[in-house]
Scaffold this active site. Structure first.
Site, PDB file in Angstrom:
ATOM      1  N   ASP A  16      -6.013   0.912  -6.218  1.00  6.95           N
ATOM      2  CA  ASP A  16      -7.201   0.686  -5.393  1.00  6.95           C
ATOM      3  C   ASP A  16      -7.064  -0.605  -4.589  1.00  6.95           C
ATOM      4  O   ASP A  16      -6.372  -1.535  -5.013  1.00  6.95           O
ATOM      5  CB  ASP A  16      -8.446   0.630  -6.309  1.00  6.95           C
ATOM      6  CG  ASP A  16      -9.738   0.863  -5.543  1.00  6.95           C
ATOM      7  OD1 ASP A  16      -9.674   1.288  -4.372  1.00  6.95           O
ATOM      8  OD2 ASP A  16     -10.815   0.615  -6.117  1.00  6.95           O
ATOM      9  N   HIS A  33      -2.865   1.627   3.516  1.00  6.66           N
ATOM     10  CA  HIS A  33      -2.314   2.773   2.792  1.00  6.66           C
ATOM     11  C   HIS A  33      -0.792   2.830   2.951  1.00  6.66           C
ATOM     12  O   HIS A  33      -0.071   3.176   2.012  1.00  6.66           O
ATOM     13  CB  HIS A  33      -2.945   4.071   3.284  1.00  6.66           C
ATOM     14  CG  HIS A  33      -4.416   4.171   2.982  1.00  6.66           C
ATOM     15  ND1 HIS A  33      -4.943   3.852   1.747  1.00  6.66           N
ATOM     16  CD2 HIS A  33      -5.475   4.539   3.757  1.00  6.66           C
ATOM     17  CE1 HIS A  33      -6.262   4.032   1.776  1.00  6.66           C
ATOM     18  NE2 HIS A  33      -6.602   4.433   2.978  1.00  6.66           N
ATOM     19  N   LEU A 127      12.550   9.002 -15.415  1.00  8.14           N
ATOM     20  CA  LEU A 127      11.130   8.658 -15.287  1.00  8.14           C
ATOM     21  C   LEU A 127      10.344   9.901 -14.879  1.00  8.14           C
ATOM     22  O   LEU A 127      10.760  10.636 -13.986  1.00  8.14           O
ATOM     23  CB  LEU A 127      10.927   7.572 -14.218  1.00  8.14           C
ATOM     24  CG  LEU A 127       9.464   7.193 -13.948  1.00  8.14           C
ATOM     25  CD1 LEU A 127       8.875   6.396 -15.115  1.00  8.14           C
ATOM     26  CD2 LEU A 127       9.311   6.404 -12.660  1.00  8.14           C
TER      27      LEU A 127
HETATM   28  C1  IPE Z   1     -10.240   5.795  -6.775  1.00  6.53           C
HETATM   29  O1  IPE Z   1     -10.482   4.852  -5.794  1.00  6.53           O
HETATM   30  C2  IPE Z   1      -9.373   6.884  -6.230  1.00  6.53           C
HETATM   31  C3  IPE Z   1      -8.003   6.500  -5.941  1.00  6.53           C
HETATM   32  C4  IPE Z   1      -7.445   5.356  -6.198  1.00  6.53           C
HETATM   33  C5  IPE Z   1      -7.202   7.542  -5.333  1.00  6.53           C
HETATM   34  P1  IPE Z   1     -11.796   4.899  -4.880  1.00  6.53           P
HETATM   35  O2  IPE Z   1     -11.720   3.733  -3.987  1.00  6.53           O
HETATM   36  O3  IPE Z   1     -11.914   6.220  -4.239  1.00  6.53           O
HETATM   37  O4  IPE Z   1     -12.958   4.759  -5.970  1.00  6.53           O
HETATM   38  P2  IPE Z   1     -14.453   4.233  -5.808  1.00  6.53           P
HETATM   39  O5  IPE Z   1     -15.059   4.980  -4.670  1.00  6.53           O
HETATM   40  O6  IPE Z   1     -14.376   2.776  -5.530  1.00  6.53           O
HETATM   41  O7  IPE Z   1     -15.080   4.522  -7.125  1.00  6.53           O
HETATM   42  C1  IPE Z   2      -7.077   3.133  -2.694  1.00  2.99           C
HETATM   43  O1  IPE Z   2      -7.487   2.194  -1.763  1.00  2.99           O
HETATM   44  C2  IPE Z   2      -6.400   4.328  -2.079  1.00  2.99           C
HETATM   45  C3  IPE Z   2      -7.232   5.532  -2.030  1.00  2.99           C
HETATM   46  C4  IPE Z   2      -8.388   5.702  -2.593  1.00  2.99           C
HETATM   47  C5  IPE Z   2      -6.707   6.638  -1.245  1.00  2.99           C
HETATM   48  P1  IPE Z   2      -8.906   2.302  -1.038  1.00  2.99           P
HETATM   49  O2  IPE Z   2      -8.696   3.047   0.236  1.00  2.99           O
HETATM   50  O3  IPE Z   2      -9.917   2.861  -1.927  1.00  2.99           O
HETATM   51  O4  IPE Z   2      -9.178   0.786  -0.735  1.00  2.99           O
HETATM   52  P2  IPE Z   2     -10.580   0.045  -0.795  1.00  2.99           P
HETATM   53  O5  IPE Z   2     -11.143   0.292  -2.168  1.00  2.99           O
HETATM   54  O6  IPE Z   2     -11.444   0.627   0.267  1.00  2.99           O
HETATM   55  O7  IPE Z   2     -10.250  -1.384  -0.562  1.00  2.99           O
HETATM   56 MG    MG Z   3     -11.222   2.011  -3.239  1.00  7.85          MG
END
Ligand code: IPE
Ligand code: IPE
Ligand code: MG
Length: 238
Positions: A16, A33, A127
């Site tokens: 995240d 990303h 792995l």
């Molecule tokens: C969780 O992250 C999903 C992934 C890392 C793929 P999100 O950014 O979507 O989760 P919330 O919305 O903060 O709970």
């Molecule tokens: C995690 O990073 C990746 C996915 C959920 C695809 P985020 O895109 O959720 O990044 P933040 O949480 O908005 O910073």
């Molecule tokens: Mg996120």
């Protein structure tokens, strides 16, 4: 009972913070990303040397469709490119790649690539890398319940035979051990629908580090704390 080995065999990561990482630098979220995908490569390469046999990463949740079309398509393109570009390297490094999640909603071309790399890496043993795409723990449990219900309706399964093992076998993770350690980056302290059933007795580690800043050194530091934990699984340690 329940002595904790020094390294967790199966580590699952909620990657995240990509969006915040990019936004803080004034860049579009997709740049975060892309950097995140680079980190995945590094962590996959480093994981076996840190004693990890199974690595599961959360790449796209069943709730992530709520994001803009641009971001969703950007992520889907990134997954396809990762598979195409990394196929050679993953094979050379002995990585077996699997996917969990509901594939039906994904672009058929991406579905084909996923099936192709699963097949291509199926003999690798160094792995076990599992990528969760369009994955939600609740969705997975619903699909498993439906599959079992279908068997019962067909007369192929006795309702009394539906036990924990039967449900476990009906999940996307049927061939995968439960995670020992779940790590979430970016400072959020929630599970966001990840491995709800499988993480019943997992240890959790939360780090403020944003995923694009997550290095093998950060992973090593987190793993070093794991050895000090005492996993009891509901029992009493004598
Ligand atoms: C969780 O992250 C999903 C992934 C890392 C793929 P999100 O950014 O979507 O989760 P919330 O919305 O903060 O709970
Ligand atoms: C995690 O990073 C990746 C996915 C959920 C695809 P985020 O895109 O959720 O990044 P933040 O949480 O908005 O910073
Ligand atoms: Mg996120």
């Amino acid at each position: 009972m329940a002595s904790t080995p020094d390294t967790p065999r199966h580590v699952a990561i909620i990657m995240d913070g990509n969006g915040r990482w990019a936004t803080s630098k004034g860049w579009p979220r997709l740049v975060g990303h892309r950097k995140g995908a680079e980190r995945v490569k590094e962590i996959v390469r480093a994981a076996p040397d840190q004693g990890i046999e199974w690595l599961t990463i959360y790449a796209f949740s069943t709730e992530n469709w709520k994001r803009s079309t641009e971001e969703v398509l950007g992520l889907m393109g990134l997954f396809a490119r990762y598979i195409q570009r990394e196929a050679e390297g993953l094979s050379a490094e002995g990585v077996r790649m699997r996917f969990i999640g509901n594939r039906k909603r994904l672009d058929p071309k991406l579905q084909d690539l996923m099936a192709w790399i699963e097949e291509r890496t199926s003999a690798n043993t160094r792995l076990n890398l599992t990528v969760a795409i369009n994955y939600g723990g609740r969705d997975e449990l619903v699909r498993a319940a439906r599959a079992l219900a279908r068997k019962v309706a067909d007369g192929a399964l006795d309702p009394e035979a539906v036990d924990e093992a039967a449900l476990d076998r009906a999940l996307d993770t049927a061939d995968i051990p439960d995670p020992d350690l779940v790590i979430r980056t970016s400072g959020e302290t929630r599970v966001s629908n990840f491995l709800l059933w499988q993480a019943a007795y997992a240890e959790f580690e939360f780090t403020p580090v944003l995923w694009p800043d997550f290095t093998p050194e950060v992973l090593a530091e987190i793993l070093s704390r794991y050895g000090n934990r005492e996993r009891r699984f509901g029992g009493v340690v004598s």
